[in-house]
Design an enzyme around this catalytic site. Structure first.
Site, PDB file in Angstrom:
ATOM      1  N   PRO A  70      88.289  36.447  -0.041  1.00 50.50           N
ATOM      2  CA  PRO A  70      89.440  35.621   0.332  1.00 50.50           C
ATOM      3  C   PRO A  70      90.595  36.459   0.850  1.00 50.50           C
ATOM      4  CG  PRO A  70      88.480  34.784  -1.673  1.00 50.50           C
ATOM      5  CD  PRO A  70      87.744  36.054  -1.348  1.00 50.50           C
ATOM      6  N   CYS A  71      91.167  36.000   1.973  1.00 53.53           N
ATOM      7  CA  CYS A  71      92.136  36.829   2.679  1.00 53.53           C
ATOM      8  C   CYS A  71      93.575  36.344   2.562  1.00 53.53           C
ATOM      9  CB  CYS A  71      91.746  36.903   4.152  1.00 53.53           C
ATOM     10  SG  CYS A  71      91.503  35.286   4.917  1.00 53.53           S
ATOM     11  N   ALA A  72      93.806  35.230   1.849  1.00 51.41           N
ATOM     12  CA  ALA A  72      95.164  34.685   1.776  1.00 51.41           C
ATOM     13  C   ALA A  72      96.151  35.685   1.192  1.00 51.41           C
ATOM     14  CB  ALA A  72      95.156  33.402   0.949  1.00 51.41           C
ATOM     15  N   SER A  73      95.678  36.551   0.305  1.00 49.93           N
ATOM     16  CA  SER A  73      96.568  37.526  -0.327  1.00 49.93           C
ATOM     17  C   SER A  73      97.142  38.511   0.672  1.00 49.93           C
ATOM     18  CB  SER A  73      95.810  38.309  -1.404  1.00 49.93           C
ATOM     19  OG  SER A  73      95.403  37.463  -2.448  1.00 49.93           O
ATOM     20  N   PHE A  74      96.465  38.694   1.818  1.00 48.56           N
ATOM     21  CA  PHE A  74      96.899  39.695   2.789  1.00 48.56           C
ATOM     22  C   PHE A  74      97.409  39.079   4.083  1.00 48.56           C
ATOM     23  CE2 PHE A  74      93.263  41.497   0.357  1.00 48.56           C
ATOM     24  CZ  PHE A  74      94.023  42.304  -0.475  1.00 48.56           C
TER      25      PHE A  74
END
Length: 438
Positions: free
Chosen positions: A151-155
């Protein structure tokens, strides 16, 4: 159609029957596509665009299923609705195992998966490398490619991303910590020892304060592997959408090959290429790999769009009143926007250009808000069938859930056509060059 009220006319050089209805009632319009070819010297040949760019088309799910196996196998993590997996299948790979924790995404994945693909619903933190190997009947080192899209939402560069690092927070339909999942992927690599791996994340991972995470991830992935990371843009890999993704490719050290990446295509597809009926001129698409062209009705409504005659229940697409954004009272602002222009005043409303790639489709774009990409010629959001084409998915790819959930699935997915090119580069640049039995 039309009985004796109409008469058939043939036009020179075109192998198609037109029906003249001047002064008569218009015959019934059907959704069944018909075939148009050019006839030269008594021989039929497919229509070609004047600029030499191949017509935009994505193979159907049936065509993908019929592709011959290239001899290589994949295990996938953080598989979402199956965008990456479908790209591997388009490149001839077999996806033997896939992991997806989010139930709504997993439902869509299963609806389109090959019958032999094992879909694991567990949190990746609970999965051991031995679990995967036991499930697919392999030993460490035998798997050809290990895929992962943590999951890429953190970046993502949108929002206050640093505030969520190290914390459990809402992600899709769950709550979990997501900024550490790349290290879970790396843990599985060490246990599986695949010949190659491909990992994907947002471009924000190499921007600003996230660079520290990127460097730490890169060093972790390099344990026993030659690894390179490149920013690739879907618009240069056959997708009518500008979508940057950071792609990691790793090759096991003992194989003595460098990572391989696809070269950009010499052309880009546009919104008009993807949904040519958008200007009311009759959508055209190819049918099958034979090069024939197909013409559909000239409306973007999913009940009469290309592929509408495939027997699918259009209610599954979730095209509800939610697709009409005029009810958010932004008609005046929409009118002021030029194609390709973004409105800061109204939450970055974006009207795509017709003759360029669509701006990035985000996971939240299908929500009830007026933010994000909207239809370029009508005061509404894209329908799901339109969105499939813009995101490089087959017309008959099944999406489950509500309109918003379906949009989210497409907004989070790696475009299958993009992954097809990446997978093809690894296949031809590394795997096919390995000695037999390596």
């Amino acid at each position: 159609m039309g009985g004796d009220q109409s008469r058939i006319r043939r036009f020179p050089g075109i192998a198609h029957e037109f029906i003249e209805v001047a002064g008569r009632p218009l015959p019934t319009l059907t959704t069944r596509p018909f075939r148009i070819v050019i006839e030269r010297d008594g021989k039929e040949e497919p229509m070609r665009p004047p600029d030499g760019k191949p017509p935009y088309r994505v193979p159907s799910m049936a065509e993908v299923a019929a592709l011959p196996w290239n001899g290589f196998s994949v295990a996938s993590t953080f598989s979402g609705c199956g965008g990456s997996s479908l790209g591997y299948r388009m490149a001839g790979f077999r996806v033997l195992w896939a992991s997806e924790f989010i139930e709504a995404a997993r439902n869509t994945y299963r609806a389109n998966a090959s019958p032999y693909t094992i879909v694991d619903p567990r949190d990746i933190r609970q999965v051991k490398a031995s679990d995967i190997l036991d499930a697919i009947g392999m030993k460490p080192g035998e798997l050809d490619l290990f895929d992962g899209s943590p999951p890429c939402a953190s970046f993502s560069t949108s929002g206050k991303r640093e505030a969520g690092w190290g914390r459990v927070k809402k992600y899709s339909d769950t709550e979990q910590r997501t900024d550490d999942l790349f290290f879970e992927y790396a843990r599985l690599i060490q246990g599986l020892r695949p010949k190659t791996f491909v990992a994907e994340n947002v471009s924000g991972l190499v921007k600003g304060t996230a660079k520290g995470y990127f460097l730490e991830i890169l060093q972790t992935l390099k344990r026993g592997y030659r690894v390179e990371a490149k920013l690739l843009d879907a618009q240069w890999l056959g997708v009518p959408q500008a979508r940057q993704r950071l792609i990691f490719v790793g090759v096991r050290e003992d194989l003595c090959f460098s990572p391989a990446f696809p070269k950009p295509l010499p052309f880009r597809y546009t919104v008009r290429d993807a949904i040519p009926w958008i200007c009311g001129i009759g959508g055209i698409r190819e049918s099958g790999f034979s090069g024939e062209r197909m013409v559909s009705s000239n409306s973007p409504c999913p009940t009469i769009m290309a592929g509408g005659g495939n027997g699918m229940n259009t209610s599954q697409f979730g095209v509800e009143a939610e697709t009409d954004i005029s009810r958010f009272a932004i008609g005046e602002e929409w009118d002021k926007l030029k194609p390709g222009e973004q409105s800061d005043r109204f939450f970055q409303l974006v009207k795509p250009p017709l003759d360029g790639p669509c701006p990035t489709i985000t996971a939240s774009g299908g929500s009830g808000s007026i933010a994000g990409v909207v239809h370029p010629t009508e005061k509404r959001k894209f329908t799901i069938p339109e969105l499939r084409r813009i995101c490089g998915f087959p017309d008959d790819f099944v999406l489950t859930g509500t309109y918003q959930q379906q949009w989210e699935r497409l907004g989070r997915a790696v475009p299958p056509v993009m992954m097809m090119h990446i997978a093809g580069a690894v296949r031809d640049g590394v795997l096919r060059r390995l000695p037999r039995g390596a």
